[in-house]
Design a protein around this motif. Structure first.
Motif, PDB file in Angstrom:
ATOM      1  N   LEU A  28     -20.184   2.569   8.030  1.00 23.53           N
ATOM      2  CA  LEU A  28     -20.014   2.360   9.468  1.00 23.53           C
ATOM      3  C   LEU A  28     -21.271   1.762  10.093  1.00 23.53           C
ATOM      4  CD1 LEU A  28     -18.174   5.681  10.470  1.00 23.53           C
ATOM      5  CD2 LEU A  28     -17.155   3.428  10.032  1.00 23.53           C
ATOM      6  N   GLY A  29     -22.430   1.974   9.453  1.00 23.30           N
ATOM      7  CA  GLY A  29     -23.662   1.357   9.947  1.00 23.30           C
ATOM      8  C   GLY A  29     -24.771   2.358  10.200  1.00 23.30           C
ATOM      9  N   ASP A  30     -25.995   1.958   9.893  1.00 23.55           N
ATOM     10  CA  ASP A  30     -27.145   2.844  10.027  1.00 23.55           C
ATOM     11  C   ASP A  30     -27.355   3.337  11.454  1.00 23.55           C
ATOM     12  OD1 ASP A  30     -27.663   2.599   7.349  1.00 23.55           O
ATOM     13  OD2 ASP A  30     -29.484   1.382   7.579  1.00 23.55           O
ATOM     14  N   GLU A  31     -26.940   2.544  12.426  1.00 19.02           N
ATOM     15  CA  GLU A  31     -27.224   2.893  13.820  1.00 19.02           C
ATOM     16  C   GLU A  31     -26.258   3.930  14.381  1.00 19.02           C
ATOM     17  OE1 GLU A  31     -24.241  -0.495  13.964  1.00 19.02           O
ATOM     18  OE2 GLU A  31     -25.885   0.222  12.683  1.00 19.02           O
ATOM     19  N   VAL A  32     -25.218   4.268  13.643  1.00 19.28           N
ATOM     20  CA  VAL A  32     -24.216   5.209  14.155  1.00 19.28           C
ATOM     21  C   VAL A  32     -24.802   6.611  14.267  1.00 19.28           C
ATOM     22  CG1 VAL A  32     -22.007   6.343  13.641  1.00 19.28           C
ATOM     23  CG2 VAL A  32     -22.250   3.872  13.344  1.00 19.28           C
TER      24      VAL A  32
ATOM     25  N   HIS B 239     -22.407  21.695  12.665  1.00 21.43           N
ATOM     26  CA  HIS B 239     -23.455  22.686  12.874  1.00 21.43           C
ATOM     27  C   HIS B 239     -24.797  21.956  12.863  1.00 21.43           C
ATOM     28  CE1 HIS B 239     -20.581  25.960  11.782  1.00 21.43           C
ATOM     29  NE2 HIS B 239     -20.116  25.029  10.966  1.00 21.43           N
ATOM     30  N   GLY B 240     -25.739  22.433  13.661  1.00 19.14           N
ATOM     31  CA  GLY B 240     -27.074  21.869  13.630  1.00 19.14           C
ATOM     32  C   GLY B 240     -27.235  20.608  14.461  1.00 19.14           C
ATOM     33  N   PRO B 241     -28.421  19.971  14.357  1.00 19.93           N
ATOM     34  CA  PRO B 241     -28.736  18.829  15.207  1.00 19.93           C
ATOM     35  C   PRO B 241     -28.040  17.540  14.774  1.00 19.93           C
ATOM     36  CG  PRO B 241     -30.540  19.259  13.695  1.00 19.93           C
ATOM     37  CD  PRO B 241     -29.559  20.384  13.518  1.00 19.93           C
ATOM     38  N   ASN B 242     -27.929  16.634  15.730  1.00 17.15           N
ATOM     39  CA  ASN B 242     -27.392  15.306  15.452  1.00 17.15           C
ATOM     40  C   ASN B 242     -28.337  14.522  14.543  1.00 17.15           C
ATOM     41  OD1 ASN B 242     -25.447  16.034  17.313  1.00 17.15           O
ATOM     42  ND2 ASN B 242     -26.151  14.631  18.915  1.00 17.15           N
ATOM     43  N   SER B 243     -27.805  13.435  13.999  1.00 15.75           N
ATOM     44  CA  SER B 243     -28.620  12.513  13.217  1.00 15.75           C
ATOM     45  C   SER B 243     -27.943  11.152  13.264  1.00 15.75           C
ATOM     46  CB  SER B 243     -28.763  13.017  11.777  1.00 15.75           C
ATOM     47  OG  SER B 243     -29.625  12.173  11.025  1.00 15.75           O
ATOM     48  N   THR B 244     -28.517  10.201  12.560  1.00 15.89           N
ATOM     49  CA  THR B 244     -27.879   8.902  12.406  1.00 15.89           C
ATOM     50  C   THR B 244     -27.518   8.709  10.944  1.00 15.89           C
ATOM     51  OG1 THR B 244     -29.924   7.678  11.995  1.00 15.89           O
ATOM     52  CG2 THR B 244     -29.217   7.915  14.303  1.00 15.89           C
ATOM     53  N   LEU B 245     -26.541   7.869  10.698  1.00 14.79           N
ATOM     54  CA  LEU B 245     -26.153   7.596   9.315  1.00 14.79           C
ATOM     55  C   LEU B 245     -27.290   6.926   8.558  1.00 14.79           C
ATOM     56  CD1 LEU B 245     -22.458   6.412   9.804  1.00 14.79           C
ATOM     57  CD2 LEU B 245     -23.286   8.670   9.107  1.00 14.79           C
ATOM     58  N   GLY B 246     -28.053   6.091   9.242  1.00 16.34           N
ATOM     59  CA  GLY B 246     -29.171   5.437   8.580  1.00 16.34           C
ATOM     60  C   GLY B 246     -30.234   6.424   8.141  1.00 16.34           C
ATOM     61  N   HIS B 247     -30.528   7.391   8.986  1.00 18.75           N
ATOM     62  CA  HIS B 247     -31.517   8.400   8.634  1.00 18.75           C
ATOM     63  C   HIS B 247     -31.074   9.184   7.411  1.00 18.75           C
ATOM     64  CE1 HIS B 247     -34.675  11.392   9.175  1.00 18.75           C
ATOM     65  NE2 HIS B 247     -33.755  12.336   9.042  1.00 18.75           N
TER      66      HIS B 247
ATOM     67  N   TYR C  34     -14.228   8.476  14.997  1.00 24.73           N
ATOM     68  CA  TYR C  34     -15.268   7.454  15.102  1.00 24.73           C
ATOM     69  C   TYR C  34     -14.964   6.481  16.235  1.00 24.73           C
ATOM     70  CZ  TYR C  34     -17.848   3.161  14.046  1.00 24.73           C
ATOM     71  OH  TYR C  34     -18.634   2.049  14.137  1.00 24.73           O
ATOM     72  N   SER C  35     -15.937   6.306  17.120  1.00 24.46           N
ATOM     73  CA  SER C  35     -15.864   5.302  18.180  1.00 24.46           C
ATOM     74  C   SER C  35     -16.752   4.128  17.822  1.00 24.46           C
ATOM     75  CB  SER C  35     -16.298   5.897  19.524  1.00 24.46           C
ATOM     76  OG  SER C  35     -16.503   4.870  20.477  1.00 24.46           O
ATOM     77  N   GLN C  36     -16.147   2.988  17.535  1.00 21.41           N
ATOM     78  CA  GLN C  36     -16.930   1.802  17.212  1.00 21.41           C
ATOM     79  C   GLN C  36     -17.709   1.323  18.434  1.00 21.41           C
ATOM     80  OE1 GLN C  36     -14.616  -1.557  15.842  1.00 21.41           O
ATOM     81  NE2 GLN C  36     -16.409  -2.595  15.015  1.00 21.41           N
ATOM     82  N   ALA C  37     -17.104   1.410  19.610  1.00 23.07           N
ATOM     83  CA  ALA C  37     -17.768   0.940  20.827  1.00 23.07           C
ATOM     84  C   ALA C  37     -19.007   1.762  21.140  1.00 23.07           C
ATOM     85  CB  ALA C  37     -16.792   0.979  22.003  1.00 23.07           C
ATOM     86  N   ALA C  38     -18.910   3.083  20.950  1.00 22.29           N
ATOM     87  CA  ALA C  38     -20.042   3.964  21.270  1.00 22.29           C
ATOM     88  C   ALA C  38     -20.971   4.165  20.085  1.00 22.29           C
ATOM     89  CB  ALA C  38     -19.518   5.317  21.746  1.00 22.29           C
ATOM     90  N   LYS C  39     -20.601   3.663  18.908  1.00 17.01           N
ATOM     91  CA  LYS C  39     -21.367   3.908  17.686  1.00 17.01           C
ATOM     92  C   LYS C  39     -21.609   5.415  17.510  1.00 17.01           C
ATOM     93  CE  LYS C  39     -21.761  -0.398  16.535  1.00 17.01           C
ATOM     94  NZ  LYS C  39     -21.002  -0.928  15.359  1.00 17.01           N
ATOM     95  N   LEU C  40     -20.513   6.159  17.623  1.00 18.76           N
ATOM     96  CA  LEU C  40     -20.571   7.618  17.589  1.00 18.76           C
ATOM     97  C   LEU C  40     -19.497   8.151  16.653  1.00 18.76           C
ATOM     98  CD1 LEU C  40     -21.662  10.323  18.878  1.00 18.76           C
ATOM     99  CD2 LEU C  40     -19.765  10.098  20.511  1.00 18.76           C
ATOM    100  N   ALA C  41     -19.865   9.103  15.795  1.00 16.31           N
ATOM    101  CA  ALA C  41     -18.911   9.731  14.894  1.00 16.31           C
ATOM    102  C   ALA C  41     -19.016  11.246  15.024  1.00 16.31           C
ATOM    103  CB  ALA C  41     -19.171   9.307  13.445  1.00 16.31           C
ATOM    104  N   LEU C  42     -17.881  11.899  15.088  1.00 20.30           N
ATOM    105  CA  LEU C  42     -17.823  13.353  15.077  1.00 20.30           C
ATOM    106  C   LEU C  42     -17.332  13.746  13.697  1.00 20.30           C
ATOM    107  CD1 LEU C  42     -16.784  12.240  18.103  1.00 20.30           C
ATOM    108  CD2 LEU C  42     -17.043  14.674  18.562  1.00 20.30           C
ATOM    109  N   VAL C  43     -18.243  14.281  12.884  1.00 21.07           N
ATOM    110  CA  VAL C  43     -17.989  14.384  11.445  1.00 21.07           C
ATOM    111  C   VAL C  43     -17.673  15.793  10.957  1.00 21.07           C
ATOM    112  CG1 VAL C  43     -19.457  12.376  11.051  1.00 21.07           C
ATOM    113  CG2 VAL C  43     -20.429  14.674  10.816  1.00 21.07           C
ATOM    114  N   GLY C  44     -17.599  16.771  11.868  1.00 20.18           N
ATOM    115  CA  GLY C  44     -17.288  18.120  11.417  1.00 20.18           C
ATOM    116  C   GLY C  44     -18.262  18.598  10.365  1.00 20.18           C
ATOM    117  N   ASP C  45     -17.735  19.140   9.273  1.00 18.42           N
ATOM    118  CA  ASP C  45     -18.591  19.682   8.222  1.00 18.42           C
ATOM    119  C   ASP C  45     -18.675  18.782   6.993  1.00 18.42           C
ATOM    120  OD1 ASP C  45     -19.052  21.821   9.851  1.00 18.42           O
ATOM    121  OD2 ASP C  45     -17.933  23.277   8.661  1.00 18.42           O
ATOM    122  N   VAL C  46     -18.498  17.482   7.185  1.00 11.00           N
ATOM    123  CA  VAL C  46     -18.658  16.539   6.074  1.00 11.00           C
ATOM    124  C   VAL C  46     -20.135  16.286   5.791  1.00 11.00           C
ATOM    125  CG1 VAL C  46     -18.231  14.176   5.289  1.00 11.00           C
ATOM    126  CG2 VAL C  46     -16.432  15.433   6.460  1.00 11.00           C
TER     127      VAL C  46
END
Length: 214
Positions: free
Chosen positions: A183-187, A193-201, A141-153
């Motif tokens: 971590l926040g809805d905007e992350v 696998h599959g498309p990206n999303s946001t935690l808020g979505h 998780y990058s707090q500065a970029a608001k980006l998480a690489l979550v694998g298969d979680v």
């Protein structure tokens, strides 16, 4: 600034992520599950210097090219948590089971723990231990970029399977609800696998997260 490019590999279309610091051009491949020549070509075409190989967990489609890339480039393999060591020992059996080319077992250069920090050029990412899909699964998780690489979680509209050896559905939901969603809805997150999303979505729409967290 942290930048990325998603490179789907293996018949499972696993999202290997080429992640880099745009100030230093130092790069990591996150979950290089296969097709090492394709991955090295992508690094070269982007004008980057590969310095690290990061793994979220020990399943073959996420680690299959890691050892070959380590041998070819000298880059260290970092992650996941040591609770996934049995998956690395079982790589030959995994490759036979799923019809992949034979994969020898190997050991990462460094196991990770909750709260560890990884540096990539001038960027830093936090390590979150998120068991459930596998017992040693980690998230970057990058707090500065608001980006998480979550694998298969967590996925867009779904969550990770827990029917593999040592999987645990309750642990998975606990990790999602108490480590990822806060971590926040905007992350923005990149799943395995599959498309990206946001935690808020996912918080409001993912049907697997509609149950109470208590």
């Amino acid at each position: 600034m942290l930048k990325y490019k998603i490179l789907p590999v293996t018949p499972f279309m696993q999202n290997c992520t080429l992640l880099w610091c745009d100030q230093t051009h130092e790069a990591a491949l996150v979950d290089p599950g296969g097709e090492p020549a394709l991955l090295r070509k992508a690094v070269a075409e982007a004008g980057l210097t590969l310095t690290q190989l990061w793994l979220t967990h020990g399943h073959l489609d996420h680690v299959g090219a890691a050892d070959e890339l380590r041998q070819q480039t000298g880059c260290p393999i970092i992650g996941p948590h040591q609770a996934d060591a049995f998956w690395f020992e079982a790589l030959p059996a995994q490759s036979q089971m799923f019809g992949f080319p034979h994969q020898e077992s190997f050991v990462p250069d460094r196991w990770l723990n909750e709260g560890d920090t990884l540096s990539l050029g001038q960027e830093q990412l936090q390590v979150l231990h998120c068991p459930g899909h596998t017992p040693g699964h980690v998230v970057f998780y990058s707090q500065a970029a608001k980006l998480a690489l979550v694998g298969d979680v967590l996925f867009n509209g779904s969550i990770g399977r827990t029917d593999f050896p040592k999987g645990n559905h309750a642990d998975l939901l606990d990790a999602i609800n108490h480590k990822l969603l806060p971590l926040g809805d905007e992350v923005l997150f990149i799943p395995g696998h599959g498309p990206n999303s946001t935690l808020g979505h996912e918080r409001v729409s993912n049907p697997f997260l509609s149950q109470p967290i208590w």
